[in-house]
Design an enzyme around this catalytic site. Structure first.
Site, PDB file in Angstrom:
ATOM      1  N   THR A  69       0.709  -1.205  -0.009  1.00  0.00           N
ATOM      2  CA  THR A  69       0.066   0.064  -0.030  1.00  0.00           C
ATOM      3  C   THR A  69       0.994   1.296   0.200  1.00  0.00           C
ATOM      4  O   THR A  69       0.666   2.255  -0.901  1.00  0.00           O
ATOM      5  CB  THR A  69      -0.670  -0.052   1.214  1.00  0.00           C
ATOM      6  OG1 THR A  69      -1.770  -1.265   1.287  1.00  0.00           O
ATOM      7  CG2 THR A  69      -1.756   1.403   1.244  1.00  0.00           C
ATOM      8  N   ASN A 148      -5.289  -9.190  -8.099  1.00  0.00           N
ATOM      9  CA  ASN A 148      -5.500  -9.995  -6.798  1.00  0.00           C
ATOM     10  C   ASN A 148      -6.678 -10.691  -6.733  1.00  0.00           C
ATOM     11  O   ASN A 148      -6.902 -11.597  -5.988  1.00  0.00           O
ATOM     12  CB  ASN A 148      -5.360  -9.160  -5.482  1.00  0.00           C
ATOM     13  CG  ASN A 148      -6.221  -7.584  -5.853  1.00  0.00           C
ATOM     14  OD1 ASN A 148      -5.945  -6.972  -6.950  1.00  0.00           O
ATOM     15  ND2 ASN A 148      -7.149  -7.624  -4.874  1.00  0.00           N
ATOM     16  N   SER A 198       5.690  -6.929  -1.966  1.00  0.00           N
ATOM     17  CA  SER A 198       5.212  -6.792  -0.569  1.00  0.00           C
ATOM     18  C   SER A 198       5.501  -8.149  -0.150  1.00  0.00           C
ATOM     19  O   SER A 198       5.729  -9.182  -0.756  1.00  0.00           O
ATOM     20  CB  SER A 198       3.677  -6.579  -0.630  1.00  0.00           C
ATOM     21  OG  SER A 198       3.448  -6.691   0.938  1.00  0.00           O
ATOM     22  N   HIS A 200       4.236  -9.960   2.655  1.00  0.00           N
ATOM     23  CA  HIS A 200       3.499 -11.046   3.174  1.00  0.00           C
ATOM     24  C   HIS A 200       2.678 -11.800   2.211  1.00  0.00           C
ATOM     25  O   HIS A 200       1.882 -12.778   2.563  1.00  0.00           O
ATOM     26  CB  HIS A 200       2.308 -10.279   4.281  1.00  0.00           C
ATOM     27  CG  HIS A 200       1.354  -9.690   3.630  1.00  0.00           C
ATOM     28  ND1 HIS A 200      -0.169  -9.900   3.612  1.00  0.00           N
ATOM     29  CD2 HIS A 200       1.328  -8.288   3.049  1.00  0.00           C
ATOM     30  CE1 HIS A 200      -0.718  -8.986   3.037  1.00  0.00           C
ATOM     31  NE2 HIS A 200       0.024  -8.282   2.783  1.00  0.00           N
ATOM     32  N   CYS A 319      -9.139  -7.173   1.227  1.00  0.00           N
ATOM     33  CA  CYS A 319      -9.183  -5.606   1.853  1.00  0.00           C
ATOM     34  C   CYS A 319     -10.375  -5.322   1.692  1.00  0.00           C
ATOM     35  O   CYS A 319     -10.638  -4.275   2.567  1.00  0.00           O
ATOM     36  CB  CYS A 319      -8.031  -4.946   0.641  1.00  0.00           C
ATOM     37  SG  CYS A 319      -6.576  -5.602   0.518  1.00  0.00           S
TER      38      CYS A 319
END
Ligand code: PLP
Length: 375
Positions: A69, A148, A198, A200, A319
């Site tokens: 983000t 995603n 990212s 994770h 999200c």
């Protein structure tokens, strides 16, 4: 437990957990000049090297952030502010992650003009329309590599080719959060200026990511400190960064196996479960996501029914799953209301076995039939 929500996040691997534990002892501030500081700095630099190596770039181009983000925010706001005197037009797509979409809308409020490019019914960028949106005053194009929600891969090389023809000053930003360490993420071959990743999503810790900045030129969005050439100041998250480096180094995703597993799961579902529809291109799939509409059933009901049997999945993206709004990605693909309401995302990693896939099919088949009895 059968975990099929790897696009939301992944489990920290043993190697990463060990690396983080070892790094706890390295408690110095990487900016300190004494031995303890130097030890911490070495950890940060080793991770920078590991990530750069995976991307095939110079380590000086890697800037650590607090995750995908922030990387996306820095890429968009930092580039827009840097280049605003040369132009105020930005292009992104309708299917981007909210960290790009909302940042683009924020920039609109700051006086930039943003075009949101369309995708086709398979979730691929409409290149013809995209090309028509390019202008001489376009300063930034931000497109994701793999989506995603659907796992659909976007035509990065063709995008850059069109940009060179019509918008020579524009920088290309690629959100590669869902593809890093799963598919080749190649900033140099793509001729990308900025790439977000990212930790994770690849068995690393949450709250750490990186932005590749080809020429190191961007307006910072965080101020007050000399770390990372003042581009992203703040004391580095040494534990997270060390974990991210190890996750990158030990990533084992096998694209052809993932694609075969996805194909197998898809075929089994199509055979065993009535009234379903697969969403997104098969041809351009990242292999790690299968998006399925269970027609006539609400995805949220399915999600909880599956969970009760030990199968973990998502509705749309993680999200946005707390918000009752329909998926903006599936809407952009022009799916019907019914298809969107029943859409479930199954996302894989390399640890998933054929037996687990079989068990998942059984759970999906039984639970869907059970729920449909009462609809
Ligand atoms: N971009 C994409 C495509 C994502 O899927 C995500 C997270 O789901 C992000 C950005 C945000 O990354 P992070 O969770 O590290 O902030």
């Amino acid at each position: 437990m059968i975990y099929m929500d790897n696009a939301a996040t992944t489990k920290i691997s043993e190697a990463v957990a060990k690396e983080i534990l070892n790094t706890v002892e390295v408690f110095g501030n990487p900016s300190s000049l004494h031995r303890l500081g130097i030890e911490a700095e070495k950890k940060v630099e080793a991770a920078r090297e590991q990530i750069a190596k995976k991307l095939g770039v110079n380590k000086k181009t890697i800037y650590f952030t607090s995750g995908g983000t922030e990387s996306n925010n820095l890429a968009l706001i930092g580039t827009a502010n840097l280049l605003q005197k040369r132009g105020k037009h930005i292009i992104t797509s309708k299917i981007e992650h909210p960290s790009v979409l909302e940042t683009a809308k924020f920039l609109e409020k700051q006086g930039f003009e943003v075009s949101f490019a369309s995708v086709d019914c398979d979730g691929r960028l409409d290149l013809e329309e995209f090309s028509s949106l390019l202008r001489p005053d376009t300063v930034l194009v931000s497109i994701m590599h793999a989506n995603n929600e659907t796992g659909v891969i976007q035509p990065v090389e063709q995008i850059k080719r069109k940009m060179k023809e019509k918008s020579p000053i524009a920088k290309l930003h690629i959100d590669a959060v869902q593809s890093f360490c799963k598919l080749p993420v190649t900033p140099t071959a793509w001729d990308a200026d900025l790439v977000s990743v990212s930790a994770h999503k690849i068995h690393g810790p949450k709250g750490v990511g990186a932005l590749y900045i080809k020429d190191g030129k961007i307006s910072p969005i965080i101020h007050g400190g000399e770390q990372q050439s003042e581009i992203r100041p703040g004391t580095e998250n040494v534990l997270g960064i060390a974990g991210f480096g190890k996750a990158t180094e030990t990533a084992e995703f096998d694209f052809s196996r993932a694609k075969a597993l996805r194909e197998y799961f898809k075929e089994r579902l199509l055979k065993e479960v009535e009234n379903i529809k697969i969403n997104g291109s098969d041809e351009y799939s990242s292999g790690s996501v299968l998006n399925v509409s269970f027609l006539g059933v609400k995805a949220e009901i399915l999600l909880h029914a599956f969970e009760a049997k030990g199968l973990y999945v998502s509705t749309g993206s993680a999200c946005s799953s707390h918000k009752p709004q329909p998926s903006h990605v599936l809407m952009a693909m022009r799916l019907s209301k019914k298809e969107i309401e029943g859409a479930v995302r199954f996302s894989f990693d390399e640890t998933l076995t054929e037996e687990e896939i079989e068990q998942a099919v059984e759970i999906v088949k039984t639970e869907t039939a059970e729920i449909r009895k009462y609809m």
